[in-house]
Write a protein that holds these residues in place. Structure first.
Motif, PDB file in Angstrom:
ATOM      1  N   LEU A  37       0.781  -1.235   0.000  1.00 55.51           N
ATOM      2  CA  LEU A  37       0.000   0.000   0.000  1.00 55.51           C
ATOM      3  C   LEU A  37       0.816   1.290   0.000  1.00 55.51           C
ATOM      4  N   ALA A  38       1.919   1.281   0.724  1.00 58.70           N
ATOM      5  CA  ALA A  38       2.517   2.565   1.120  1.00 58.70           C
ATOM      6  C   ALA A  38       3.348   3.235   0.035  1.00 58.70           C
ATOM      7  N   ASP A  39       3.241   4.563  -0.029  1.00 56.86           N
ATOM      8  CA  ASP A  39       4.271   5.368  -0.684  1.00 56.86           C
ATOM      9  C   ASP A  39       5.393   5.568   0.327  1.00 56.86           C
ATOM     10  N   LEU A  40       4.959   5.774   1.570  1.00 52.54           N
ATOM     11  CA  LEU A  40       5.896   6.015   2.664  1.00 52.54           C
ATOM     12  C   LEU A  40       5.606   5.003   3.768  1.00 52.54           C
ATOM     13  N   ALA A  41       6.544   4.102   4.007  1.00 53.83           N
ATOM     14  CA  ALA A  41       6.397   3.125   5.094  1.00 53.83           C
ATOM     15  C   ALA A  41       7.299   3.573   6.239  1.00 53.83           C
ATOM     16  N   VAL A  42       6.739   3.553   7.445  1.00 52.35           N
ATOM     17  CA  VAL A  42       7.462   4.038   8.619  1.00 52.35           C
ATOM     18  C   VAL A  42       7.545   2.885   9.609  1.00 52.35           C
TER      19      VAL A  42
ATOM     20  N   GLY B  76      10.659   5.277   4.527  1.00 55.25           N
ATOM     21  CA  GLY B  76      10.989   5.400   3.109  1.00 55.25           C
ATOM     22  C   GLY B  76      10.013   4.599   2.284  1.00 55.25           C
ATOM     23  N   PRO B  77      10.215   4.608   0.964  1.00 59.12           N
ATOM     24  CA  PRO B  77       9.392   3.760   0.118  1.00 59.12           C
ATOM     25  C   PRO B  77       9.649   2.299   0.493  1.00 59.12           C
ATOM     26  N   PRO B  78       8.620   1.442   0.428  1.00 59.43           N
ATOM     27  CA  PRO B  78       8.778   0.041   0.840  1.00 59.43           C
ATOM     28  C   PRO B  78       9.964  -0.654   0.185  1.00 59.43           C
ATOM     29  N   ARG B  79      10.196  -0.337  -1.082  1.00 57.20           N
ATOM     30  CA  ARG B  79      11.274  -1.033  -1.781  1.00 57.20           C
ATOM     31  C   ARG B  79      12.640  -0.692  -1.187  1.00 57.20           C
ATOM     32  N   GLU B  80      12.775   0.544  -0.748  1.00 59.56           N
ATOM     33  CA  GLU B  80      14.024   0.965  -0.120  1.00 59.56           C
ATOM     34  C   GLU B  80      14.205   0.250   1.229  1.00 59.56           C
ATOM     35  N   LEU B  81      13.107   0.137   1.994  1.00 65.79           N
ATOM     36  CA  LEU B  81      13.199  -0.544   3.283  1.00 65.79           C
ATOM     37  C   LEU B  81      13.542  -2.024   3.085  1.00 65.79           C
ATOM     38  N   PHE B  82      12.972  -2.597   2.046  1.00 70.10           N
ATOM     39  CA  PHE B  82      13.222  -4.014   1.802  1.00 70.10           C
ATOM     40  C   PHE B  82      14.648  -4.246   1.302  1.00 70.10           C
ATOM     41  N   ASN B  83      15.109  -3.391   0.423  1.00 70.92           N
ATOM     42  CA  ASN B  83      16.443  -3.606  -0.163  1.00 70.92           C
ATOM     43  C   ASN B  83      17.578  -3.015   0.645  1.00 70.92           C
ATOM     44  N   ARG B  84      17.279  -1.988   1.428  1.00 68.11           N
ATOM     45  CA  ARG B  84      18.335  -1.380   2.235  1.00 68.11           C
ATOM     46  C   ARG B  84      17.863  -1.165   3.667  1.00 68.11           C
TER      47      ARG B  84
ATOM     48  N   ALA C 148      17.856  -0.504   7.442  1.00 69.04           N
ATOM     49  CA  ALA C 148      18.891   0.234   8.189  1.00 69.04           C
ATOM     50  C   ALA C 148      19.475  -0.606   9.309  1.00 69.04           C
ATOM     51  N   THR C 149      18.642  -1.453   9.896  1.00 69.64           N
ATOM     52  CA  THR C 149      19.099  -2.249  11.036  1.00 69.64           C
ATOM     53  C   THR C 149      18.632  -3.695  10.861  1.00 69.64           C
ATOM     54  N   ALA C 150      19.208  -4.567  11.700  1.00 69.58           N
ATOM     55  CA  ALA C 150      18.794  -5.973  11.677  1.00 69.58           C
ATOM     56  C   ALA C 150      17.309  -6.084  12.045  1.00 69.58           C
ATOM     57  N   PHE C 151      16.850  -5.192  12.924  1.00 68.24           N
ATOM     58  CA  PHE C 151      15.433  -5.209  13.313  1.00 68.24           C
ATOM     59  C   PHE C 151      14.537  -5.003  12.089  1.00 68.24           C
ATOM     60  N   VAL C 152      14.875  -4.003  11.270  1.00 65.69           N
ATOM     61  CA  VAL C 152      14.057  -3.730  10.082  1.00 65.69           C
ATOM     62  C   VAL C 152      14.111  -4.923   9.122  1.00 65.69           C
ATOM     63  N   ALA C 153      15.315  -5.490   8.957  1.00 64.72           N
ATOM     64  CA  ALA C 153      15.460  -6.643   8.059  1.00 64.72           C
ATOM     65  C   ALA C 153      14.602  -7.808   8.542  1.00 64.72           C
ATOM     66  N   ARG C 154      14.633  -8.062   9.837  1.00 63.70           N
ATOM     67  CA  ARG C 154      13.826  -9.154  10.398  1.00 63.70           C
ATOM     68  C   ARG C 154      12.350  -8.857  10.232  1.00 63.70           C
ATOM     69  N   PHE C 155      12.001  -7.598  10.482  1.00 58.76           N
ATOM     70  CA  PHE C 155      10.599  -7.237  10.423  1.00 58.76           C
ATOM     71  C   PHE C 155      10.058  -7.296   8.998  1.00 58.76           C
ATOM     72  N   MET C 156      10.828  -6.829   8.033  1.00 59.16           N
ATOM     73  CA  MET C 156      10.376  -6.864   6.642  1.00 59.16           C
ATOM     74  C   MET C 156      10.323  -8.306   6.133  1.00 59.16           C
ATOM     75  N   GLY C 157      11.172  -9.172   6.693  1.00 55.18           N
ATOM     76  CA  GLY C 157      11.183 -10.579   6.302  1.00 55.18           C
ATOM     77  C   GLY C 157      11.954 -10.794   5.010  1.00 55.18           C
ATOM     78  N   GLY C 158      12.234 -12.071   4.703  1.00 55.97           N
ATOM     79  CA  GLY C 158      12.901 -12.400   3.449  1.00 55.97           C
ATOM     80  C   GLY C 158      14.394 -12.141   3.439  1.00 55.97           C
ATOM     81  N   HIS C 159      14.981 -11.914   4.631  1.00 52.69           N
ATOM     82  CA  HIS C 159      16.421 -11.639   4.701  1.00 52.69           C
ATOM     83  C   HIS C 159      17.135 -12.636   5.604  1.00 52.69           C
ATOM     84  N   ASN C 160      18.359 -12.958   5.254  1.00 57.47           N
ATOM     85  CA  ASN C 160      19.268 -13.608   6.192  1.00 57.47           C
ATOM     86  C   ASN C 160      20.047 -12.512   6.892  1.00 57.47           C
TER      87      ASN C 160
END
Ligand code: ADP
Length: 330
Positions: free
Chosen positions: A203-208, A219-227, A229-241
């Motif tokens: 949904l989001a243009d801007l995900a917080v 930032g935009p969801p794609r930025e949060l998913f691909n970059r 900022a922290t391990a917490f965000v990576a875990r929360f977004m899912g799909g990351h080692n």
């Protein structure tokens, strides 16, 4: 995208006694954006939304809408409207009169408020149900009526608190697409609280992303998913080692992991622990020789061209550019 329509939070804090629910957050949501506040339960999303709505007082900082400080304005003067998770429709009123209700309170004449209610029902594709009572509507239809009712006051900001969580997965997907369509059509800011990263990404243009009363990344969801900022965000977004590598913490998307039959071939040796079929893709859980857990996601066809089975030894590899370094801490 006119700046004079932005919603701005400046050092906004909410404390309930000793509990700091929202800790001095700064955020600017630009006019026309669909913003999702995302994070685990208790991170402060709803408190933030309720402060914007005026249903909760602000302990510190300022909230501005269209460059105007609204901290002390009553909810009805903010240009905001809230769509609640529980639809809270009046059981004795039909759909049209439920939607028209706020106009009745404002003293708008019957013919006009009914005409405007019908326009709003058209927007949410509910014209055919105008004469039905809430009990004669499905959960998804009640949701649309609640949305129409919230939009009836022509808000410049619509606030939505977990609006899809009561719906079954099929309806949730449909309603999600409807929300996005309606937001685009109206061009107003939607601020949508969710704990679902999938919902936010869709949904989001801007995900917080919030954690413990603070904004961890926006930032935009794609930025949060691909970059992340922290391990917490990576875990929360899912799909990351999330891995330790040369004393750094790094992330590697599970779909960027490459597996080979030759256990010697990769950067890590691992054993396949389990394999989960998910339709378009197949998820593999791996245990490396060093005892790390890793996940790999393979396209369905790639996987089945030469399927791995639990117990197989594999070489795990990746391209260096797929390694992304994250900041320490939450
Ligand atoms: P979220 O929406 O992310 O689940 P909330 O904003 O509801 O988070 O809550 C953030 C924190 O504030 C939690 O620790 C919660 O227990 C606390 N909290 C929320 N509402 C109240 C309240 N009315 N009184 C006391 N504590 C509250």
């Amino acid at each position: 995208m006119t700046p004079e329509k932005d919603v701005e939070l400046v050092g906004v804090t909410k404390a309930y006694g000793q509990t700091v629910a929202v800790d001095a957050i700064d955020l600017r949501i630009r006019g026309g954006q669909y913003c999702c506040l995302l994070g685990p339960s208790g991170c402060g999303k709803s408190s933030t939304l309720r402060m914007i709505a005026g249903h909760e007082s602000v302990t510190g900082g300022d909230i501005l809408i269209a460059n105007r400080r609204i901290n002390d304005d009553p909810p009805a003067r903010r240009g905001t409207a809230m769509m609640f998770q529980s639809y809270a429709l009046f059981p004795h009123l039909d759909t049209r009169d439920n939607v028209a209700f706020s106009l009745k309170m404002q003293g708008v004449a019957k013919a006009e408020r009914r005409a405007r209610a019908m326009e709003m029902l058209d927007l949410v594709s509910m014209t055919a149900y105008a004469a039905r009572k809430p009990t004669e509507l499905s959960g998804g239809q009640q949701q649309r009526v609640a949305l129409a009712r919230a939009l009836m006051t022509r808000p410049s900001v619509l606030l939505l608190d977990e609006p899809l969580s009561a719906l079954d997965p099929f309806l949730r997907g449909r309603m999600r697409a409807e929300l996005r369509r309606i937001q685009r059509e109206l061009g107003i800011i939607f601020v949508h609280v969710t704990h679902s990263q999938e919902e936010a990404m869709a949904l989001a243009d801007l995900a917080v992303v919030m954690n413990d009363g603070r904004i961890v990344q926006e930032g935009p969801p794609r930025e949060l998913f691909n970059r992340p900022a922290t391990a917490f965000v990576a875990r929360f977004m899912g799909g990351h080692n999330i891995m330790e590598m040369d004393g750094r913490t790094v992330t590697l998307r599970s779909d960027a992991v490459r597996l080979s039959r030759d256990a010697e071939a990769g950067r890590r040796r691992a054993t396949v622990r389990d394999v989960e079929y998910q339709g378009a893709q197949v998820h593999l859980n791996l245990a490396t020789e060093a005892g790390e857990e890793m996940a790999a996601i393979l396209p369905e066809r790639t996987y089945f061209s030469d399927p791995f089975a639990p117990g197989d030894s594999v070489g795990v590899a990746w391209a260096p550019e797929d390694i992304h370094e994250v900041r320490a801490g939450a």
